[in-house]
Write a protein that holds these residues in place. Structure first.
Motif, PDB file in Angstrom:
ATOM      1  N   GLY A  81       0.845  -1.192   0.000  1.00 49.11           N
ATOM      2  CA  GLY A  81       0.000   0.000   0.000  1.00 49.11           C
ATOM      3  C   GLY A  81       0.875   1.233   0.000  1.00 49.11           C
ATOM      4  N   SER A  82       0.287   2.384   0.299  1.00 45.36           N
ATOM      5  CA  SER A  82       1.069   3.628   0.126  1.00 45.36           C
ATOM      6  C   SER A  82       2.185   3.726   1.169  1.00 45.36           C
ATOM      7  N   ASP A  83       1.992   3.191   2.363  1.00 46.27           N
ATOM      8  CA  ASP A  83       3.068   3.247   3.362  1.00 46.27           C
ATOM      9  C   ASP A  83       4.305   2.485   2.883  1.00 46.27           C
ATOM     10  N   ILE A  84       4.035   1.276   2.381  1.00 44.52           N
ATOM     11  CA  ILE A  84       5.169   0.433   1.947  1.00 44.52           C
ATOM     12  C   ILE A  84       5.804   1.030   0.692  1.00 44.52           C
ATOM     13  N   MET A  85       4.967   1.585  -0.207  1.00 48.32           N
ATOM     14  CA  MET A  85       5.525   2.233  -1.390  1.00 48.32           C
ATOM     15  C   MET A  85       6.464   3.353  -0.954  1.00 48.32           C
ATOM     16  N   MET A  86       6.045   4.120   0.075  1.00 53.95           N
ATOM     17  CA  MET A  86       6.876   5.237   0.531  1.00 53.95           C
ATOM     18  C   MET A  86       8.173   4.729   1.147  1.00 53.95           C
ATOM     19  N   GLU A  87       8.067   3.724   2.018  1.00 47.61           N
ATOM     20  CA  GLU A  87       9.282   3.192   2.660  1.00 47.61           C
ATOM     21  C   GLU A  87      10.241   2.647   1.593  1.00 47.61           C
ATOM     22  N   MET A  88       9.686   1.912   0.627  1.00 43.50           N
ATOM     23  CA  MET A  88      10.536   1.321  -0.413  1.00 43.50           C
ATOM     24  C   MET A  88      11.125   2.399  -1.297  1.00 43.50           C
ATOM     25  N   PHE A  89      10.295   3.418  -1.617  1.00 44.02           N
ATOM     26  CA  PHE A  89      10.776   4.503  -2.482  1.00 44.02           C
ATOM     27  C   PHE A  89      11.946   5.221  -1.815  1.00 44.02           C
ATOM     28  N   GLN A  90      11.777   5.522  -0.520  1.00 44.93           N
ATOM     29  CA  GLN A  90      12.838   6.254   0.191  1.00 44.93           C
ATOM     30  C   GLN A  90      14.112   5.419   0.307  1.00 44.93           C
ATOM     31  N   MET A  96      12.131 -10.090   7.908  1.00 39.60           N
ATOM     32  CA  MET A  96      10.773 -10.228   7.371  1.00 39.60           C
ATOM     33  C   MET A  96      10.524  -9.187   6.288  1.00 39.60           C
ATOM     34  N   ALA A  97       9.850  -9.564   5.215  1.00 41.33           N
ATOM     35  CA  ALA A  97       9.521  -8.590   4.164  1.00 41.33           C
ATOM     36  C   ALA A  97       8.619  -7.516   4.742  1.00 41.33           C
ATOM     37  N   ARG A  98       8.682  -6.312   4.166  1.00 42.62           N
ATOM     38  CA  ARG A  98       7.906  -5.180   4.703  1.00 42.62           C
ATOM     39  C   ARG A  98       6.416  -5.512   4.745  1.00 42.62           C
ATOM     40  N   VAL A  99       5.922  -6.128   3.676  1.00 45.27           N
ATOM     41  CA  VAL A  99       4.485  -6.426   3.644  1.00 45.27           C
ATOM     42  C   VAL A  99       4.120  -7.324   4.830  1.00 45.27           C
ATOM     43  N   LYS A 100       4.991  -8.287   5.129  1.00 45.45           N
ATOM     44  CA  LYS A 100       4.712  -9.211   6.244  1.00 45.45           C
ATOM     45  C   LYS A 100       4.728  -8.454   7.567  1.00 45.45           C
ATOM     46  N   GLN A 101       5.686  -7.543   7.710  1.00 45.57           N
ATOM     47  CA  GLN A 101       5.777  -6.754   8.952  1.00 45.57           C
ATOM     48  C   GLN A 101       4.475  -5.982   9.161  1.00 45.57           C
ATOM     49  N   HIS A 102       4.016  -5.330   8.091  1.00 40.90           N
ATOM     50  CA  HIS A 102       2.791  -4.525   8.229  1.00 40.90           C
ATOM     51  C   HIS A 102       1.595  -5.430   8.511  1.00 40.90           C
ATOM     52  N   LYS A 103       1.579  -6.615   7.855  1.00 40.76           N
ATOM     53  CA  LYS A 103       0.446  -7.530   8.088  1.00 40.76           C
ATOM     54  C   LYS A 103       0.401  -7.958   9.548  1.00 40.76           C
ATOM     55  N   LEU A 104       1.582  -8.135  10.155  1.00 35.80           N
ATOM     56  CA  LEU A 104       1.635  -8.521  11.577  1.00 35.80           C
ATOM     57  C   LEU A 104       0.944  -7.459  12.434  1.00 35.80           C
ATOM     58  N   VAL A 105       1.216  -6.206  12.115  1.00 37.89           N
ATOM     59  CA  VAL A 105       0.617  -5.117  12.897  1.00 37.89           C
ATOM     60  C   VAL A 105      -0.886  -5.063  12.627  1.00 37.89           C
ATOM     61  N   GLU A 145     -13.004   0.089  11.201  1.00 39.06           N
ATOM     62  CA  GLU A 145     -13.153   0.984  12.347  1.00 39.06           C
ATOM     63  C   GLU A 145     -12.033   2.025  12.345  1.00 39.06           C
ATOM     64  N   LEU A 146     -10.841   1.559  11.933  1.00 39.11           N
ATOM     65  CA  LEU A 146      -9.690   2.463  11.911  1.00 39.11           C
ATOM     66  C   LEU A 146      -9.432   2.826  10.451  1.00 39.11           C
ATOM     67  N   HIS A 147      -9.827   4.059  10.095  1.00 38.50           N
ATOM     68  CA  HIS A 147      -9.784   4.407   8.668  1.00 38.50           C
ATOM     69  C   HIS A 147      -8.358   4.585   8.175  1.00 38.50           C
ATOM     70  N   ALA A 148      -7.582   5.362   8.939  1.00 37.45           N
ATOM     71  CA  ALA A 148      -6.266   5.695   8.404  1.00 37.45           C
ATOM     72  C   ALA A 148      -5.195   5.491   9.463  1.00 37.45           C
ATOM     73  N   LEU A 149      -4.269   4.602   9.200  1.00 41.74           N
ATOM     74  CA  LEU A 149      -3.111   4.411  10.074  1.00 41.74           C
ATOM     75  C   LEU A 149      -1.890   4.392   9.185  1.00 41.74           C
ATOM     76  N   GLN A 150      -1.129   5.466   9.253  1.00 41.86           N
ATOM     77  CA  GLN A 150       0.089   5.564   8.459  1.00 41.86           C
ATOM     78  C   GLN A 150       1.143   4.776   9.218  1.00 41.86           C
ATOM     79  N   LEU A 151       1.561   3.663   8.684  1.00 42.81           N
ATOM     80  CA  LEU A 151       2.381   2.722   9.452  1.00 42.81           C
ATOM     81  C   LEU A 151       3.830   2.685   8.965  1.00 42.81           C
ATOM     82  N   THR A 152       4.740   2.746   9.887  1.00 43.89           N
ATOM     83  CA  THR A 152       6.159   2.540   9.586  1.00 43.89           C
ATOM     84  C   THR A 152       6.654   1.455  10.522  1.00 43.89           C
ATOM     85  N   THR A 153       7.335   0.456   9.970  1.00 48.65           N
ATOM     86  CA  THR A 153       7.877  -0.604  10.837  1.00 48.65           C
ATOM     87  C   THR A 153       9.397  -0.623  10.680  1.00 48.65           C
TER      88      THR A 153
END
Lengths: 107, 77
Positions: free
Chosen positions: A82-91, B45-54, B65-73
């Protein structure tokens, strides 16, 4: 044709496709417009699908990739993120690498 | 529909006990947050997997319920 088949046809029929809310010119959500900005920066050819115009795809795409949100980027049939991962990967320069490794054409 | 920051943090910690969790309320409406999650369990772990864990830690609330969560792992360095 089932929604899943429709989605996999789109995903496999385009080198780079972004499922988004709205269109590149009129993105309807901040995350979608961030994803478009990144693709523009990369300067690659891409196509988009406005999930707001197709409710079946809007929910079907989340099951297809087991990813709960929109936008969703696919390169050569593979879900990238999604856009978060696109941003992390882009950076980190990883997104450029994915495009090069997949032989994606510049716009 | 909204979620308090403390609840988000508690859910992430429950699934990732060692995690360092930073929640930023982006809009003050209880619906738009940024979260930074640093955990050793993300190592390799691949980034997608990290985010899926969260997202799994949030019990399917992501996108609903949670519309927007800008996530960095990240992995602790």
């Amino acid at each position: 044709m089932s929604t899943d088949q429709r989605i996999s046809e789109i995903v496999n029929g385009n080198d780079v496709v972004l499922f988004m809310k709205g269109t590149p010119l009129f993105p309807q959500c901040g995350f979608s417009s961030k994803a478009i900005a990144i693709l523009e920066h990369l300067g690659v050819e891409y196509s988009t699908v406005d999930v707001l115009q197709d409710m079946e795809i809007r929910s079907g795409i989340k099951a297809f990739s087991d990813w709960p949100t929109i936008p969703q980027l696919y390169v050569k049939g593979e879900f990238v993120g999604g856009s978060d991962i696109m941003m992390e990967m882009f950076q980190a320069g990883e997104l450029q690498q994915v495009m090069e490794d997949s032989g994606v054409k510049a716009a | 529909m909204a979620m308090p920051a403390a609840e988000i943090e508690a859910m992430i910690r429950a699934a990732l006990p060692d995690a360092e969790v930073e929640i930023t309320d982006l809009a003050g409406d209880g619906d738009h947050y940024a979260a930074r999650v640093v955990s050793a369990s993300f190592a390799g772990m691949a980034r997608v997997k990290q985010h899926k864990l969260v997202y799994e830690a949030l019990g399917g609330r992501m996108g609903g319920e949670l519309h927007a969560l800008q996530l960095t792992t990240a992995v602790p360095n």
